[in-house]
Write an enzyme that holds these catalytic residues in place. Sequence first.
Site, PDB file in Angstrom:
ATOM      1  N   ARG A 326       0.827  -1.205   0.000  1.00 55.85           N
ATOM      2  CA  ARG A 326       0.000   0.000   0.000  1.00 55.85           C
ATOM      3  C   ARG A 326       0.863   1.258   0.000  1.00 55.85           C
ATOM      4  O   ARG A 326       0.492   2.269  -0.605  1.00 55.85           O
ATOM      5  CB  ARG A 326      -0.965   0.007   1.187  1.00 55.85           C
ATOM      6  CG  ARG A 326      -2.002   1.117   1.099  1.00 55.85           C
ATOM      7  CD  ARG A 326      -3.047   1.013   2.182  1.00 55.85           C
ATOM      8  NE  ARG A 326      -4.112   0.098   1.887  1.00 55.85           N
ATOM      9  CZ  ARG A 326      -5.247   0.424   1.265  1.00 55.85           C
ATOM     10  NH1 ARG A 326      -5.432   1.654   0.831  1.00 55.85           N
ATOM     11  NH2 ARG A 326      -6.178  -0.460   1.065  1.00 55.85           N
ATOM     12  N   GLU A 728      -9.699   5.979   7.464  1.00 59.55           N
ATOM     13  CA  GLU A 728      -8.260   6.231   7.364  1.00 59.55           C
ATOM     14  C   GLU A 728      -7.883   7.508   6.621  1.00 59.55           C
ATOM     15  O   GLU A 728      -6.908   8.174   7.000  1.00 59.55           O
ATOM     16  CB  GLU A 728      -7.588   5.030   6.680  1.00 59.55           C
ATOM     17  CG  GLU A 728      -7.580   3.794   7.533  1.00 59.55           C
ATOM     18  CD  GLU A 728      -7.163   2.560   6.744  1.00 59.55           C
ATOM     19  OE1 GLU A 728      -6.103   2.003   7.069  1.00 59.55           O
ATOM     20  OE2 GLU A 728      -7.883   2.183   5.806  1.00 59.55           O
TER      21      GLU A 728
END
Length: 784
Positions: A326, A728
């Site tokens: 990621r 997030e």
Amino acid sequence: MRKLPLNTPTPAHSALGVVGTGVEHDSAWLHTSGQARYIDDLPAPEGLLHAAVGHSEQAHAWILELDLSRVHASPGVVAVITAADVPGHLDIGPVFPGDPVLAQDTVEHIGQPLFAVAATSHEAARKAARKAIVKYQPLEAVITVQDALEQQLFVRPGRRQQRGDPDQAIAGACHQLKGQQHIGGQEHFYLESQACLVEPTEDGGMFVHTSSQHPSEVQKLVAEVLGLPIHCVQAEVRRMGGGFGGKETQAAPLACVAALLARVTGCPVKYRLSRSDDMVQTGKRHDFFNTYHIGFDDSGLIKGADLMVAGRCGYSPDLSDAIVDRAMFHACNAYYLDQARVVGHRCKTHTVSNTAFRGFGGPQGMMIIEQAMDDIARHLGKDPLDIRKLNLFGPGRDVSHYGQTIEQQVLPELIAQLERSSAYRQRRQEIIALNARNPVLKRGLALTPVQFGISFTAKHLNQAGALVHIYTDGSIQVNHGGTEMGQGLYIKVAQVVATAFQVDVARVKVSATRTDKVPNTSPTAASSGSDLNGMAALDACEKILGGLTAFASSHWNVPEEHVRFHANQVHIGDHCLSWEDFIQTAYMHRISLSSSGFYATPKIHYDHDAGQGRPFLYYTNSAACSEVVVDTLTGEYRVLRTDILHDAGRSLNPAIDMGQIEGGFIQGMGWLTTEELVYSAEGRLLTTGPATYKIPAVSDCPPDLRVALLKDSPNHEATVFHSKAVGEPPFMLGISVWSALRDAVSSLSDYRFSPPLDTPATPERVLNAVTETRRWVNQQENGQ
């Protein structure tokens, strides 16, 4: 089957608390009144024992001797176990092997559990665990990312994403820059430390009360260490006192240790960590070492980019493979990199194994390109915001370096709105003038974007289940695979169900997450809690609605399209019944009032070998504009004001989402400014509590904090009521504070020098940046 129209807004005059309204958190009163029960608040079962473990004092060593005689003899001790007492799997690695529940022959970080104790009190267990005599043969310990890179020591192989020929593009560009940065880690510092309570069942199984974001993983690993089939173990999570990713994998080892002790003693066992033990024993956000080499033209448009991100993973893989993935995906953040290479390394060190943390590697990846944006601006003498806007994804420049098309272009307009609402241009000129007059106090301003992909990068985790029951009085109970850690997932799912049936949300209750109600659940992580579990609950509701609609049509002899659920009533042609009367009638006619639901995220795929695919269903976008003031004599600073604009699509609950945005920003700001993890040269964590580790306090928050949701921006993907994730993405808004600090220091050079500023940007590091900037100015003045 009747399908609920997901692309239409909820009627203005409808049931109370449906999707789109700011309903308070379902446990808000319980939280504030102290009545909310956490693991340590549960009534103690008869015969309860308490667990503790003995820790390694070496970062890397052979275990030559483990003398536990004094532990056995300690007051209150009932049982002591070692790796030899594990009847099933010793390794409890969540994805890849490498995590023994108790060390066997070798230790690989200070704080690694060697043995476990069950005693009659928490204090007795902790005291006994300190009495072991352990003899070690020390081995070479690798502590830092740089050392691991030099020795080519990795927990998993490195990966690469590449498009075109970046080397040629960089070489042919008008300008080139190179840079590097050290990005510090972060302690989760949840209010409730890791805890569990395990009770043996009458059939030889275990019931686990756990503070975990992933109860199915706890269930599976407890079963495996005990050598039991999974159905012999049940795990339950009512709520956590914070998680932030730190309870995705890190809760399972505690449950396994407690279950092993419960098996040996036949008694229930509670295992909770003190704050210091929690910080030493559990993983944190990965610290990273990043580099860039970019080429760009006279306008600041990037022509070629070569980026490297390297994470300190600790001694085992844990979730590091996906976390560094990621970081690689988000190394471009919101910017189009045409000819680009991104390389990611998963560095093995003899420190505690780092793990998931809000953003899951994305924040660390974004940092390198945001540094590059500031550096390009200083090199060309331009405003950093103009460089950022120039390089944004846009028409004809809408495919990421890993092959995913950015289908919904939100950021250009979102940034333009924030630029206007924050008065960025006016304030920029005022700050330049103010800095010119004040030789000591320098202000900085930065507006930075966030583009964050939503989906688990591990494809199989993008699924969820739910169970919906309607009782004969019209009340509704929901169970789903998501866990509640304070973020408001339960109330959002309740609102989804209330909207589906068009009843007041007060009629809906979400029960504790349990593995014997909804099996094989994914962790509550990746900002996908509402997306996955909301859609699964909606699927269950649609199945029930299909049966209820068919029944009403048949019983009252009207076409199905003339059956309508609205405002706690059911309209059937010319008939109108209250919700509860209609449900009672359906029950008397033997119509099913219960259903399971399931959802799997569509469209996503990714080829790791090729480094290409579509790992995300969609992107969430936001931006923040932060202003700071820096004392250039001391390095001390304050954040004066922050403006935030966030795209939540059609927000399920604007009040909950606003709280997530505010909290995420402050936590991200803390990561980049005050929260510093300090290790000794031997690998011992020195910051083990609030006395040595500084999380943001109220006094650190900007006194002027302005947060807004982007209007009229429904998700183009068929997410639950076209909402977008919120958990997030706000975390990365804290980058604006770090960039503003660099801007303030850069003013000392008349914005010609881009100062180095590793994170966390403590006053000491800010003062070092001031010193470097002044040194550069002196060199320029002396013609060096």
